[in-house]
Design an enzyme around this catalytic site. Structure first.
Site, short mmCIF file in Angstrom:
data_model
loop_
_atom_site.label_atom_id
_atom_site.label_comp_id
_atom_site.label_asym_id
_atom_site.label_seq_id
_atom_site.Cartn_x
_atom_site.Cartn_y
_atom_site.Cartn_z
N ARG A 9 67.56 47.81 1.88
CA ARG A 9 67.13 46.76 2.81
C ARG A 9 68.29 45.85 3.15
O ARG A 9 68.92 45.27 2.27
CB ARG A 9 65.98 45.95 2.19
CG ARG A 9 65.33 44.97 3.18
CD ARG A 9 64.15 44.24 2.57
NE ARG A 9 63.17 45.15 1.98
CZ ARG A 9 62.24 45.82 2.66
NH1 ARG A 9 62.17 45.69 3.97
NH2 ARG A 9 61.39 46.61 2.03
N GLU A 32 66.16 55.36 1.55
CA GLU A 32 65.31 54.74 2.57
C GLU A 32 66.04 53.56 3.20
O GLU A 32 66.60 52.72 2.50
CB GLU A 32 64.01 54.24 1.92
CG GLU A 32 63.19 53.30 2.76
CD GLU A 32 62.15 52.54 1.95
OE1 GLU A 32 61.72 51.48 2.42
OE2 GLU A 32 61.79 52.99 0.84
N THR A 61 59.39 50.40 5.72
CA THR A 61 58.68 49.32 6.42
C THR A 61 58.26 49.81 7.82
O THR A 61 58.44 49.12 8.82
CB THR A 61 59.54 48.03 6.50
OG1 THR A 61 60.19 47.82 5.25
CG2 THR A 61 58.67 46.82 6.79
N LYS A 121 52.91 55.12 -2.59
CA LYS A 121 53.79 54.05 -3.04
C LYS A 121 52.92 52.95 -3.63
O LYS A 121 52.17 52.29 -2.90
CB LYS A 121 54.60 53.55 -1.84
CG LYS A 121 55.36 52.25 -2.04
CD LYS A 121 56.02 51.86 -0.72
CE LYS A 121 56.57 50.44 -0.76
NZ LYS A 121 57.25 50.09 0.50
N GLY A 151 59.33 45.44 -8.23
CA GLY A 151 59.28 45.02 -9.62
C GLY A 151 59.74 46.07 -10.60
O GLY A 151 59.73 45.84 -11.81
N GLY A 171 64.86 48.72 -5.10
CA GLY A 171 65.38 47.89 -4.02
C GLY A 171 66.49 46.96 -4.46
O GLY A 171 67.61 47.38 -4.71
N SER A 172 66.15 45.68 -4.60
CA SER A 172 67.20 44.67 -4.84
C SER A 172 67.88 44.82 -6.19
O SER A 172 68.98 44.31 -6.39
CB SER A 172 66.61 43.26 -4.71
OG SER A 172 65.55 43.07 -5.64
#
Length: 198
Positions: A9, A32, A61, A121, A151, A171-172
């Site tokens: 992202r 992704e 998204t 998901k 998470g 992700g992050s």
């Protein structure tokens, strides 16, 4: 496809190939690019051209059937969404792509399966929890893959794997805008080690 999905992202086309190479080298089977990133379809195209033979590239998204078509035109092979939209799922299936709809309740999970999804998901994963995933596993068809997203990090990935997750979206904890390929690669190798440990 099951396994770890890298969620980039905020990635830009200028950096995406270098970061993608670090992820592929670390053994990630899927990448992704969320559509709320800068020029996401260009990043999907660049990743597909560079790594599509070894790695499943997708758009995330994805909220509309129009974006399913745009992602397909850019070379995406998977469609990831934060929600359960039967039209988006059906459009992805019709294009020969793999949908990963977001589900947070058993009702959404069964609606997604009815629309053609074979991988779900779990989002946000922290709200569903490992106990929730195990309960869903008992009632969903055996062939349905459950992938926690949101998470999941190095502290709990092994627990999700042990509980029967088919994969996980990272992700992050793996990539944040501004991270360079070396940093992402180091984190990716650690996540791969955790995922594949016996």
């Amino acid at each position: 496809m099951t396994g770890l999905i890298a969620i980039l992202r905020g990635v830009t086309p200028a950096e995406v190939v270098g970061i993608g190479r670090a992820l592929v080298d670390a053994g990630f089977p899927a990448i992704e690019v969320p559509l709320n990133s800068p020029e996401p379809f260009e990043s999907v195209r660049l990743l597909t051209d560079a790594f599509g033979e070894w790695c499943e590239i997708g758009a995330g998204t994805v909220l509309t059937t129009e974006d399913v078509g745009r992602a397909r035109a850019a070379g995406a092979r998977m469609i990831v969404a934060p929600n359960t939209d039967p039209a988006v799922i059906s459009a992805a299936v019709a294009e020969g792509m793999t949908p990963y709809p977001g589900v947070a309740t058993p009702t959404e999970a069964f609606a997604a399966v009815a629309a053609g999804a074979r991988n779900l998901k779990l989002f946000p994963a922290g709200a569903v929890g490992i106990g929730g995933m195990k309960a869903w596993r008992a009632v969903l068809p055996r062939e349905i893959g459950l992938l926690p997203v949101g998470g999941v990090d190095e502290a709990n990935l092994a627990d999700w794997a042990a509980a029967g997750a088919a994969g996980a979206g990272l992700g992050s904890c793996l990539y944040r805008p501004g991270d360079d390929a070396d940093a992402v690669g180091a984190r990716a190798r650690e996540f791969s080690r955790i995922w594949h440990q016996d």
